[in-house]
Write an enzyme that holds these catalytic residues in place. Structure first.
Site, PDB file in Angstrom:
ATOM      1  CG  ASP A   1      10.922  31.295   2.338  1.00 20.30           C
ATOM      2  OD1 ASP A   1      12.063  30.803   2.403  1.00 20.30           O
ATOM      3  OD2 ASP A   1      10.299  31.435   1.277  1.00 20.30           O
TER       4      ASP A   1
ATOM      5  CE  LYS B   1      25.411  43.084 -10.871  1.00 21.69           C
ATOM      6  NZ  LYS B   1      24.821  42.467 -12.097  1.00 21.69           N
TER       7      LYS B   1
ATOM      8  CG  HIS C   1      13.422  28.529  -3.434  1.00 19.46           C
ATOM      9  ND1 HIS C   1      13.396  29.901  -3.322  1.00 19.46           N
ATOM     10  CD2 HIS C   1      13.860  28.272  -4.691  1.00 19.46           C
ATOM     11  CE1 HIS C   1      13.786  30.448  -4.449  1.00 19.46           C
ATOM     12  NE2 HIS C   1      14.078  29.480  -5.305  1.00 19.46           N
TER      13      HIS C   1
END
Length: 386
Positions: free
Chosen positions: A156, A62, A126
């Protein structure tokens, strides 16, 4: 090892990307997990249990200084594994157009649920969502029950982490000829759909004519099922071919001539009840004794502990133990000349290797000190007893 010398930067993320990085590390790649600073990363990295063989560099993306560090790292890297939602890297000024211009040999692997384009590209999801959108979830489950997601393995890990690792190895091979890197768009929806190619391509051969849970391979057949034993354990039966089915029937103490034809769908429900009743009369160990030296395709359903200690798996060293005594599967497949040599050390702490990695990638100690004072990186000095 097969991937020795390959430099990989893995941006820390959830389960699929860490598996991808671990596979590469197991086979010899130098994998650096780029973590957020520990304050921000505490929640997410505690769930990264697939850090075997990796080192950790803590970096604040960031801050402009942090993004500048990653750009510089990518100039010397072979692979970048990026697991963020669509558009995040572009907003940081770290998109593939930027990084590939600075390092044309870089392989930029983007691992997401829905891919980089399409209606859901920017959506959260997900495993169960990716499985659903691929069509595969509609095939999983028993008769008269809702579709059932078998934990988060298919989308996944198989469709995500493993497919992404495959893509990386393919592009490394191609780069050896062309000298150029490229972007990998690894979508878990498409990865698990690709895994299900057999289901798609076998629709016309009669395997899936019946509703879910009533077909040969989806728990419809009595000879392709899991049965409970008298001690509360289970046996898995996969006696599809007639010669194997005959041995199953013999082991169960039944007479083939007194039973419905094996492929008589109308007889399957009653046969299931009969098989279940018989399996329930003996312990798992007793059934293993009966079927252990046959080709009936009957095997025990093992717990993790039992799998690690099973004779067959022990003979092949299929499971390994790290320095902390934790047991996990040995990397697969087993290569004859350049097998994986997985690290047995503990997983890295966040920022444990920050200074070491930056020095390797050409940063001076003065530059590192300035990055630390600017709070762009995190350095960890471990106590001797660690």
């Amino acid at each position: 090892m097969a991937l020795s010398g390959v430099r990989v930067l893995e941006l820390a993320g959830l389960a699929p990307a860490p598996l991808c990085g671990m596979i590469l590390a197991d086979f010899g790649a130098q994998v650096v997990r780029v973590d957020r600073l520990s304050r921000a990363a505490a929640a997410s990295v505690q769930g990264d249990v697939q850090a075997r063989g990796k080192r950790s560099l803590a970096l604040d993306l960031k801050r402009p200084q942090g993004t500048a560090v990653l750009r510089r790292l990518c100039r010397r890297a072979d692979v970048l594994i990026e697991p963020f939602r669509h558009g995040v890297m572009e907003r940081l000024g770290l998109g593939p157009d930027v990084l590939l211009q600075e390092n044309p040999r870089l392989i930029y692997a983007r691992l997401t649920g829905f891919g980089q384009t399409g209606k859901y590209a920017k959506s959260a999801g997900h495993d169960i969502n990716y499985l659903a959108l691929s069509g595969v979830l509609s095939k999983l489950g028993r008769k008269n029950e809702n579709p059932y997601a078998p934990v988060n393995l298919l989308a996944d890990f198989a469709g995500g982490g493993v497919m992404c690792a495959l893509g990386i190895v393919i592009t490394l091979f191609e780069r050896a000829r062309s000298g150029r890197g490229q972007v990998i768009d690894a979508s878990m929806v498409e990865g698990v759909a690709y895994l299900s190619s057999f289901l798609w391509k076998s629709q016309k051969v009669g395997l899936w004519n019946e509703p879910r849970g009533e077909n040969l391979l989806d728990s419809g057949a009595p000879f392709y099922e899991v049965y409970r034993t008298s001690d509360g354990k289970f046996m898995a039966v996969g006696a599809i071919e007639p010669k194997f089915y005959n041995q199953l029937i013999k082991g169960l103490g039944l007479n083939l001539d007194e039973l419905p034809a094996q492929m008589s769908l109308f007889g399957w429900p009653e046969m299931k009840k009969k098989f279940a009743s018989i399996f329930a009369q003996k312990t798992q160990a007793e059934w293993c004794s009966i079927f252990g030296n046959t080709d009936a395709c009957v095997t025990p359903v093992l717990s993790f502990d039992d799998a690690a200690s099973h004779q067959h798996n022990k003979e092949r060293s299929s499971f390994i133990k790290n320095d902390q005594g934790e047991i996990s599967p040995r990397p697969a497949p087993l290569l004859s000349r350049t097998p994986a040599v997985p690290s047995r050390k503990r997983d890295p702490f966040i920022g444990e290797h920050t200074e070491e990695i930056l020095l390797e990638y050409g940063f001076t100690k003065q530059e590192i000190a300035k990055l630390y004072s600017d709070k762009a990186i995190e350095l960890k000095k471990l106590k001797a007893n660690l």
